[in-house]
Design a protein around this motif. Structure first.
Motif, mmCIF file in Angstrom:
data_model
loop_
_atom_site.group_PDB
_atom_site.id
_atom_site.type_symbol
_atom_site.label_atom_id
_atom_site.label_comp_id
_atom_site.label_asym_id
_atom_site.label_seq_id
_atom_site.Cartn_x
_atom_site.Cartn_y
_atom_site.Cartn_z
ATOM 1 N N UNK A 108 61.047 36.005 47.742
ATOM 2 C CA UNK A 108 61.162 37.460 47.838
ATOM 3 C C UNK A 108 62.604 37.906 47.667
ATOM 4 N N UNK A 109 63.549 37.139 48.203
ATOM 5 C CA UNK A 109 64.963 37.504 48.054
ATOM 6 C C UNK A 109 65.413 37.440 46.610
ATOM 7 N N UNK A 110 64.744 36.598 45.809
ATOM 8 C CA UNK A 110 65.060 36.481 44.384
ATOM 9 C C UNK A 110 64.203 37.387 43.520
ATOM 10 N N UNK A 111 63.412 38.231 44.168
ATOM 11 C CA UNK A 111 62.558 39.222 43.492
ATOM 12 C C UNK A 111 61.471 38.569 42.627
ATOM 13 N N UNK A 112 61.040 37.390 43.054
ATOM 14 C CA UNK A 112 59.912 36.722 42.400
ATOM 15 C C UNK A 112 58.599 37.168 43.011
ATOM 16 N N UNK A 113 58.599 37.421 44.312
ATOM 17 C CA UNK A 113 57.453 37.979 45.015
ATOM 18 C C UNK A 113 57.953 39.127 45.879
ATOM 19 N N UNK A 114 57.030 39.880 46.442
ATOM 20 C CA UNK A 114 57.381 40.997 47.316
ATOM 21 C C UNK A 114 56.749 40.791 48.685
ATOM 22 N N UNK A 115 57.504 41.043 49.734
ATOM 23 C CA UNK A 115 56.978 41.005 51.092
ATOM 24 C C UNK A 115 56.491 42.406 51.451
ATOM 25 N N UNK A 116 55.208 42.533 51.764
ATOM 26 C CA UNK A 116 54.621 43.829 52.072
ATOM 27 C C UNK A 116 54.776 44.153 53.560
ATOM 28 N N UNK A 117 54.736 45.438 53.918
ATOM 29 C CA UNK A 117 54.913 45.820 55.336
ATOM 30 C C UNK A 117 53.885 45.205 56.276
ATOM 31 N N UNK A 118 52.687 44.890 55.757
ATOM 32 C CA UNK A 118 51.650 44.330 56.624
ATOM 33 C C UNK A 118 51.756 42.818 56.780
ATOM 34 N N UNK A 119 52.823 42.216 56.233
ATOM 35 C CA UNK A 119 53.025 40.783 56.384
ATOM 36 C C UNK A 119 52.484 39.953 55.235
ATOM 37 N N UNK A 120 51.748 40.562 54.321
ATOM 38 C CA UNK A 120 51.247 39.819 53.165
ATOM 39 C C UNK A 120 52.320 39.754 52.082
ATOM 40 N N UNK A 121 52.053 38.894 51.092
ATOM 41 C CA UNK A 121 52.976 38.734 49.961
ATOM 42 C C UNK A 121 52.239 39.057 48.663
ATOM 43 N N UNK A 122 52.980 39.684 47.737
ATOM 44 C CA UNK A 122 52.417 40.069 46.438
ATOM 45 C C UNK A 122 53.370 39.631 45.333
ATOM 46 N N UNK A 123 52.856 39.583 44.112
ATOM 47 C CA UNK A 123 53.709 39.291 42.967
ATOM 48 C C UNK A 123 54.719 40.406 42.754
ATOM 49 N N UNK A 124 55.940 40.040 42.435
ATOM 50 C CA UNK A 124 56.924 41.002 41.940
ATOM 51 C C UNK A 124 57.012 40.857 40.420
ATOM 52 N N UNK A 125 57.805 41.710 39.796
ATOM 53 C CA UNK A 125 57.837 41.752 38.327
ATOM 54 C C UNK A 125 58.210 40.395 37.716
ATOM 55 N N UNK A 126 59.213 39.724 38.286
ATOM 56 C CA UNK A 126 59.652 38.475 37.682
ATOM 57 C C UNK A 126 58.580 37.391 37.790
ATOM 58 N N UNK A 127 57.910 37.319 38.919
ATOM 59 C CA UNK A 127 56.832 36.349 39.064
ATOM 60 C C UNK A 127 55.684 36.644 38.131
ATOM 61 N N UNK A 128 55.338 37.936 37.988
ATOM 62 C CA UNK A 128 54.256 38.313 37.076
ATOM 63 C C UNK A 128 54.619 37.990 35.635
ATOM 64 N N UNK A 129 55.891 38.179 35.271
ATOM 65 C CA UNK A 129 56.313 37.889 33.900
ATOM 66 C C UNK A 129 56.156 36.407 33.581
ATOM 67 N N UNK A 130 56.368 35.540 34.570
ATOM 68 C CA UNK A 130 56.232 34.101 34.328
ATOM 69 C C UNK A 130 54.784 33.714 34.056
ATOM 70 N N UNK A 131 53.829 34.419 34.645
ATOM 71 C CA UNK A 131 52.417 34.124 34.370
ATOM 72 C C UNK A 131 52.108 34.380 32.903
ATOM 73 N N UNK A 132 52.708 35.428 32.350
ATOM 74 C CA UNK A 132 52.461 35.765 30.956
ATOM 75 C C UNK A 132 53.256 34.951 29.967
ATOM 76 N N UNK A 133 54.146 34.088 30.454
ATOM 77 C CA UNK A 133 54.979 33.262 29.579
ATOM 78 C C UNK A 133 54.922 31.806 30.037
ATOM 79 N N UNK A 134 53.819 31.116 29.765
ATOM 80 C CA UNK A 134 53.703 29.727 30.228
ATOM 81 C C UNK A 134 54.771 28.812 29.658
ATOM 82 N N UNK A 135 55.332 29.173 28.498
ATOM 83 C CA UNK A 135 56.382 28.334 27.930
ATOM 84 C C UNK A 135 57.630 28.346 28.805
#
Length: 386
Positions: A108-135
């Motif tokens: 989360x500190x590297x903006x790969x995922x996001x920490x939500x207020x309810x304690x869950x974690x979600x994808x951030x933009x950089x993590x989502x971009x890696x899913x679309x670029x397997x190379x």
């Protein structure tokens, strides 16, 4: 008669800019000045940014290893369906709860995922971009070899590191080993090369459509990623792929799986000490030239010039040194990656243009691409002799 003493050379007169830089660097190096700058309102922001930039350089390896762990554990795909809680993620990651939380907070500190207020974690933009670029994920996994080779960068620079893992991996870095190339020895690197070409193929074809050409030959085409992209866009174009015999054989099998076996003629050979096949009016070198030292790269450009007909076009697509806004990619990343590989260097667009001129090409132009930090594109023509 006693020998005359040699007259000491007169000290070089430093320019105003050099004197200013010496003064400025002396102040910045002073601990007292650094303490003052971090407190003075007009310099506080600059000082803090520089402190952060310096720390990021020190911690960069740790950051890259956090990314590596996320990729290796497939964290981003776990989060692709939507946010998830720590307990579920720890179970799926196979980590103790506190270790999973440590990884997630780092990501989360590297903006790969996001920490939500309810304690869950979600994808951030950089993590989502890696899913679309397997190379990119494949390159992140591959970097374990690079990090091992850079364990002692000074020894590498002095030529004292011995055999490197990257040199063993990239077979063509040592021309003497090419004759012994077999399918097993090229399997790993040709697949990774194909993945890296797939990342930039569409950018190259967007920048330079091939509508005005009848036959494309992709030299060093790996398993056919660029040829496949060109075949999908230009259904009537003839296509050739040239690479080491075992790589060309792998390309033929891969292209057959894609339903393109009748579209691309896969040719085996080596440009080292030999000519390239003829018959194409456009030749592409996608991420190839920077893998070779100057003498081999110059020989490749001359071979391409000889293989093209008058009016034929050469495309060079690769990351280049000195790219505005991406200088560390060419000079730092590729500078040391290719040093560890044992062959090649990133070149500026001007250097490549000079090499093309020396090889006999004319009408040399750079064409803008969507993502110049990943690949820039230079075109050159073989003009008819008057």
């Amino acid at each position: 008669m006693p020998a005359l003493a040699a007259t000491p050379p007169a000290p070089m007169r430093r320019s105003w800019r050099e004197r200013w830089l010496a003064f400025r660097n002396g102040r910045i190096a002073s601990p007292a000045f650094q303490r003052w700058a971090t407190g003075f309102p007009l310099t506080r922001g600059i000082a803090r940014r520089n402190t952060r930039a310096l720390f990021d350089l020190c911690a960069g390896f740790v950051y890259s290893q956090v990314l590596f762990a996320c990729v290796r554990l497939d964290l981003f795909r776990m989060l692709e369906p939507g946010p998830q809680g720590l307990e579920d993620l720890a179970r799926r990651l196979g980590l103790p709860r506190e270790r999973a939380e440590r990884l997630l907070k780092a990501a989360a500190s590297l903006k790969l995922v996001s920490a939500l207020p309810d304690g869950r974690y979600a994808l951030a933009d950089l993590g989502a971009a890696l899913i679309g670029n397997p190379s990119v994920a494949a390159m992140i996994e591959h970097h374990a070899m690079l990090y091992a080779d850079l364990a002692d960068p000074v020894a590498l620079l002095r030529g004292e590191a011995g055999s490197t893992r990257l040199a063993e991996y990239w077979l063509y870095a040592d021309h003497a080993r090419l004759g012994a190339a077999g399918d097993e020895s090229v399997a790993a690197y040709s697949g990774l090369m194909s993945a890296s070409q797939a990342l930039v193929a569409e950018d190259v074809l967007d920048a330079y459509p091939l509508d005005d050409h009848a036959c494309l030959m992709d030299v060093g085409g790996g398993e056919g990623a660029f040829s496949a992209a060109a075949a999908r866009r230009h259904v009537s174009m003839k296509l050739k792929l040239f690479d080491l015999p075992p790589v060309a054989a792998r390309a033929a099998r891969r292209l057959a799986e894609l339903g393109l076996s009748g579209r691309v003629d896969c040719l085996g050979g080596s440009f080292h000490g030999g000519a390239l096949p003829t018959g194409a009016d456009v030749i592409s070198l996608v991420r190839i030239v920077h893998d070779h030292d100057d003498s081999a790269a110059a020989a490749l450009l001359r071979a391409a010039h000889s293989a093209l007909p008058p009016g034929g076009t050469l495309l060079i697509a690769e990351p280049m040194a000195g790219t505005p806004g991406a200088e560390p990619i060419g000079d730092a990343y590729f500078g040391f990656y290719l040093l560890a590989m044992g062959s090649g260097r990133a070149r500026t667009a001007t250097e490549l243009q000079d090499m093309l001129t020396a090889a006999g090409f004319a009408e040399i132009h750079e064409i803008r691409t969507r993502r110049p930090l990943l690949t820039r594109l230079i075109t050159a023509k073989k003009v008819a002799k008057v």
